[in-house]
Write a protein that holds these residues in place. Structure first.
Motif, PDB file in Angstrom:
ATOM      1  N   LEU A  87       0.833  -1.207   0.000  1.00 10.67           N
ATOM      2  CA  LEU A  87       0.000   0.000   0.000  1.00 10.67           C
ATOM      3  C   LEU A  87       0.863   1.251   0.000  1.00 10.67           C
ATOM      4  O   LEU A  87       0.616   2.205  -0.746  1.00 10.67           O
ATOM      5  CB  LEU A  87      -0.927  -0.018   1.217  1.00 10.67           C
ATOM      6  CG  LEU A  87      -1.820   1.215   1.399  1.00 10.67           C
ATOM      7  CD1 LEU A  87      -2.745   1.379   0.192  1.00 10.67           C
ATOM      8  CD2 LEU A  87      -2.607   1.109   2.697  1.00 10.67           C
ATOM      9  N   LEU A  88       1.906   1.235   0.852  1.00  9.30           N
ATOM     10  CA  LEU A  88       2.789   2.397   0.924  1.00  9.30           C
ATOM     11  C   LEU A  88       3.532   2.603  -0.398  1.00  9.30           C
ATOM     12  O   LEU A  88       3.680   3.732  -0.879  1.00  9.30           O
ATOM     13  CB  LEU A  88       3.778   2.217   2.076  1.00  9.30           C
ATOM     14  CG  LEU A  88       4.774   3.361   2.302  1.00  9.30           C
ATOM     15  CD1 LEU A  88       4.030   4.652   2.624  1.00  9.30           C
ATOM     16  CD2 LEU A  88       5.749   3.004   3.423  1.00  9.30           C
ATOM     17  N   SER A  89       3.997   1.479  -1.006  1.00  7.40           N
ATOM     18  CA  SER A  89       4.718   1.574  -2.280  1.00  7.40           C
ATOM     19  C   SER A  89       3.818   2.099  -3.385  1.00  7.40           C
ATOM     20  O   SER A  89       4.213   2.970  -4.178  1.00  7.40           O
ATOM     21  CB  SER A  89       5.274   0.197  -2.660  1.00  7.40           C
ATOM     22  OG  SER A  89       5.894   0.241  -3.918  1.00  7.40           O
ATOM     23  N   THR A  90       2.583   1.565  -3.439  1.00  5.06           N
ATOM     24  CA  THR A  90       1.641   2.020  -4.471  1.00  5.06           C
ATOM     25  C   THR A  90       1.326   3.496  -4.319  1.00  5.06           C
ATOM     26  O   THR A  90       1.296   4.253  -5.298  1.00  5.06           O
ATOM     27  CB  THR A  90       0.344   1.190  -4.410  1.00  5.06           C
ATOM     28  OG1 THR A  90       0.651  -0.188  -4.605  1.00  5.06           O
ATOM     29  CG2 THR A  90      -0.641   1.651  -5.469  1.00  5.06           C
ATOM     30  N   TYR A  91       1.094   3.893  -3.086  1.00 10.66           N
ATOM     31  CA  TYR A  91       0.776   5.299  -2.844  1.00 10.66           C
ATOM     32  C   TYR A  91       1.949   6.200  -3.223  1.00 10.66           C
ATOM     33  O   TYR A  91       1.776   7.283  -3.794  1.00 10.66           O
ATOM     34  CB  TYR A  91       0.393   5.496  -1.378  1.00 10.66           C
ATOM     35  CG  TYR A  91      -0.150   6.869  -1.085  1.00 10.66           C
ATOM     36  CD1 TYR A  91      -1.458   7.194  -1.401  1.00 10.66           C
ATOM     37  CD2 TYR A  91       0.659   7.842  -0.484  1.00 10.66           C
ATOM     38  CE1 TYR A  91      -1.964   8.462  -1.139  1.00 10.66           C
ATOM     39  CE2 TYR A  91       0.160   9.104  -0.219  1.00 10.66           C
ATOM     40  CZ  TYR A  91      -1.158   9.407  -0.551  1.00 10.66           C
ATOM     41  OH  TYR A  91      -1.636  10.660  -0.294  1.00 10.66           O
ATOM     42  N   THR A  92       3.186   5.737  -2.901  1.00 11.51           N
ATOM     43  CA  THR A  92       4.377   6.519  -3.237  1.00 11.51           C
ATOM     44  C   THR A  92       4.524   6.663  -4.750  1.00 11.51           C
ATOM     45  O   THR A  92       4.831   7.746  -5.260  1.00 11.51           O
ATOM     46  CB  THR A  92       5.628   5.849  -2.659  1.00 11.51           C
ATOM     47  OG1 THR A  92       5.486   5.697  -1.244  1.00 11.51           O
ATOM     48  CG2 THR A  92       6.875   6.674  -2.961  1.00 11.51           C
ATOM     49  N   ASP A  93       4.292   5.528  -5.477  1.00  8.79           N
ATOM     50  CA  ASP A  93       4.385   5.581  -6.939  1.00  8.79           C
ATOM     51  C   ASP A  93       3.354   6.534  -7.522  1.00  8.79           C
ATOM     52  O   ASP A  93       3.638   7.273  -8.470  1.00  8.79           O
ATOM     53  CB  ASP A  93       4.192   4.186  -7.535  1.00  8.79           C
ATOM     54  CG  ASP A  93       5.371   3.260  -7.237  1.00  8.79           C
ATOM     55  OD1 ASP A  93       6.465   3.792  -6.928  1.00  8.79           O
ATOM     56  OD2 ASP A  93       5.200   2.031  -7.316  1.00  8.79           O
ATOM     57  N   ARG A  94       2.156   6.521  -6.940  1.00 10.07           N
ATOM     58  CA  ARG A  94       1.130   7.421  -7.436  1.00 10.07           C
ATOM     59  C   ARG A  94       1.458   8.879  -7.126  1.00 10.07           C
ATOM     60  O   ARG A  94       1.128   9.783  -7.912  1.00 10.07           O
ATOM     61  CB  ARG A  94      -0.219   7.044  -6.852  1.00 10.07           C
ATOM     62  CG  ARG A  94      -0.740   5.707  -7.370  1.00 10.07           C
ATOM     63  CD  ARG A  94      -2.179   5.470  -6.997  1.00 10.07           C
ATOM     64  NE  ARG A  94      -2.688   4.253  -7.607  1.00 10.07           N
ATOM     65  CZ  ARG A  94      -3.966   3.870  -7.540  1.00 10.07           C
ATOM     66  NH1 ARG A  94      -4.841   4.623  -6.888  1.00 10.07           N
ATOM     67  NH2 ARG A  94      -4.356   2.758  -8.127  1.00 10.07           N
ATOM     68  N   CYS A  95       2.111   9.086  -5.986  1.00 12.97           N
ATOM     69  CA  CYS A  95       2.568  10.443  -5.682  1.00 12.97           C
ATOM     70  C   CYS A  95       3.586  10.909  -6.703  1.00 12.97           C
ATOM     71  O   CYS A  95       3.577  12.082  -7.130  1.00 12.97           O
ATOM     72  CB  CYS A  95       3.159  10.507  -4.272  1.00 12.97           C
ATOM     73  SG  CYS A  95       1.933  10.361  -2.949  1.00 12.97           S
TER      74      CYS A  95
END
Length: 548
Positions: A87-95
């Motif tokens: 979840l953290l990785s996905t959110y970071t990539d989307r950021c």
């Protein structure tokens, strides 16, 4: 047994949880070594050791169960950690995607890129097209794939009429497909609707033997006549009547191509395209009669005869105005000279190309060209291109007819470009050039029959170099394309080039020379050195190509 202080402990990252439980029964390295020695020897353990082993055996199951519980708990914790990390990785990539350059790209540019993603079969009908390719281009599969990438791309694809305004159909491929005809028609209708009011580019290959399907397709596309801009129709000439209701409703039509899907003769159909104010380009292929077209406003016309009368192609000459370009492609296998009616024609077009294909008997193109030159007058002609099928036999140059045509049309006052692909004698060519003082570009290609007289000889180059003090017959010549079949000397060619360079009457001089097959050697080193010296002047370009 060792104390619990000697045992390893499992810790989670600092700040997350306290150290987990560790069994006090865990053996030390010494304990493991002593037990191994006992098992490998025949010596019985002492009473104290036996008591310790019995106590260990009775107490160990409880700790094993607790370990099982701890392992299960850790696995759940591990899965939670993995989920949280994802979840953290996905959110970071989307950021990061927020700052991606493609998000900053203007929608107009993104549409252009999407438009370039279309496969070649979606842009035009090809001979290698299959039924599967037809289904994909009807469904616009490439656009649907792009729309599934993200919400913005979906909105861009579905909200951009331009992407849906290229319609390519080959209805001859509909029957082999496994999809019902009504589904294919629905896909066509959907693309037309998504195209909204965007100018329509369309290639429409209608079925030859299915009138119901032909009518169904035309019923979908004709209501969009106001959008037609660049249209190619493969259609039975008798079916033109189905387009009659579009007459006067073609405000955007700029380019039109009509190809007859059958060679059967048909009488002229109703007027359809005569009220198209923007029509400038027209191609007629195998069309049995001259359609009603606003000829006076056309700029580029191409007539291709294919098992059809070419009389209408000759009549078109007189209808075109100054500045127009006209190309006639004569298929000599389908032309009957006896059926042609040669009558005096005055044409004010500016660029004329006549090309012969399917040549079996060289007398046919020769007689055709002679009759045309004897009957046509072109007082505004600037460019003349006479071409032939390179695979066919050569034809002789109708010299007298061309001289008469040149004088009658006053070509000496306007012709700047001339291409000849025929067996012409060098003296005849010189006579032609003497009448064309404004000539700037000259293409010469000999016949490929070694027994015929070739045009490019030393005599020709010496005359063009004015070696005997004669006047310069082509003072404005700036481009030459030579493809001889016979050998000419380096000296004559060098004198010609040197004279053109030294005359200084043109700003640039471009000469392309193909070495003939009969030439036993390449240019001499001295000749090439001189070419390099001339090319250093930058305004002179000379290229050599080996035909072999």
């Amino acid at each position: 047994m060792a104390s619990s202080a000697e045992h390893a402990t499992l810790r989670v990252p600092s700040g997350r949880s306290s150290p987990r439980w560790t069994s006090s029964l865990l053996p030390s390295t010494t304990d493991m070594a002593q037990l191994t020695d006992i098992l490998r020897s025949t010596v019985l353990p002492t009473a104290a050791q036996l008591d310790a082993f019995r106590r260990f055996i009775s107490e160990a199951p409880a700790d094993l169960e607790r370990y099982d519980a701890e392992i299960e708990s850790i696995q759940l914790l591990l899965e939670r950690f993995k989920s949280e990390r994802e979840l953290l990785s996905t959110y970071t990539d989307r950021c990061r995607s927020v700052h991606s350059p493609i998000r900053c790209m203007p929608t107009e540019l993104l549409i252009e890129i999407f438009d370039m993603c279309a496969p070649s079969c979606a842009e035009s009908i090809g001979n290698e097209d299959t039924a599967d390719m037809e289904v994909e281009r009807l469904a616009k599969t490439h656009l649907l794939q792009l729309s599934s990438v993200c919400y913005r791309w979906y909105q861009t694809v579905m909200g951009s009429p331009k992407l849906w305004s290229t319609i390519v159909i080959d209805a001859e491929l509909w029957d082999p497909t496994d999809i019902r005809t009504d589904h294919l028609l629905r896909r066509l209708k959907l693309s037309l609707e998504r195209g909204a009011n965007s100018p329509l580019v369309m290639q429409l290959g209608l079925p030859r033997d299915d009138q119901d399907l032909e009518s169904s397709i035309l019923e979908l596309v004709t209501p969009h006549a106001t959008r037609w801009r660049d249209v190619h129709l493969w259609i039975n000439p008798s079916s033109v009547k189905l387009l009659a209701k579009m007459r006067g409703n073609l405000p955007r039509l700029e380019s039109l191509s009509l190809s007859a899907s059958t060679s059967d003769p048909y009488p002229p159909g109703p007027a359809v395209f005569d009220l198209a104010p923007r029509l400038r380009n027209l191609i007629l292929t195998g069309w049995p009669s001259r359609p009603e077209i606003p000829w006076g406003q056309l700029l580029d016309v191409r007539f291709q005869n294919d098992a059809a009368s070419v009389t209408s192609g000759l009549d078109i000459l007189s209808l075109l105005q100054r500045g127009a370009e006209y190309q006639m492609d004569w298929n000599c296998t389908t032309v009957s000279l006896g059926s042609l009616v040669w009558k005096p024609i005055v044409s004010h077009l500016s660029i004329f190309t006549i090309e012969f294909s399917g040549v079996i008997d060289s007398s046919i193109p020769q007689a055709t060209l002679r009759n045309m030159l004897e009957s046509v007058t072109m007082p505004s002609l600037r460019e003349l291109y006479i071409r032939r099928d390179p695979a066919g036999p050569p034809s002789f140059w109708p010299h007298s007819a061309f001289l008469s045509f040149t004088k009658r049309s006053l070509l000496g006052m306007c012709l700047t470009d001339l291409q000849i692909q025929a067996a012409i004698q060098d003296r005849e060519l010189i006579q032609c050039l003497e009448l064309l003082p404004l000539l700037r570009r000259l293409w010469l290609r000999d016949c490929e029959d070694h027994n015929r007289h070739a045009v490019m000889t030393d005599f020709l180059f010496d005359r063009l170099a004015c070696t005997q003090g004669e006047p310069d017959i082509v003072p404005r010549l700036e481009y030459c394309y030579f493809r001889p079949i016979l050998r000419c000397s380096d000296e004559s060619l060098g004198r010609f080039i040197g004279f053109r360079v030294a005359s200084g009457q043109v700003k640039t001089l471009n000469i392309q020379f193909h070495l003939p097959l009969t030439r036993e050697r390449a240019f001499s080193p001295e000749f090439l050195v001189q070419m390099e010296k001339w090319q250093e002047r930058k305004e002179f370009r000379f290229s050599i190509h080996d035909i072999a």
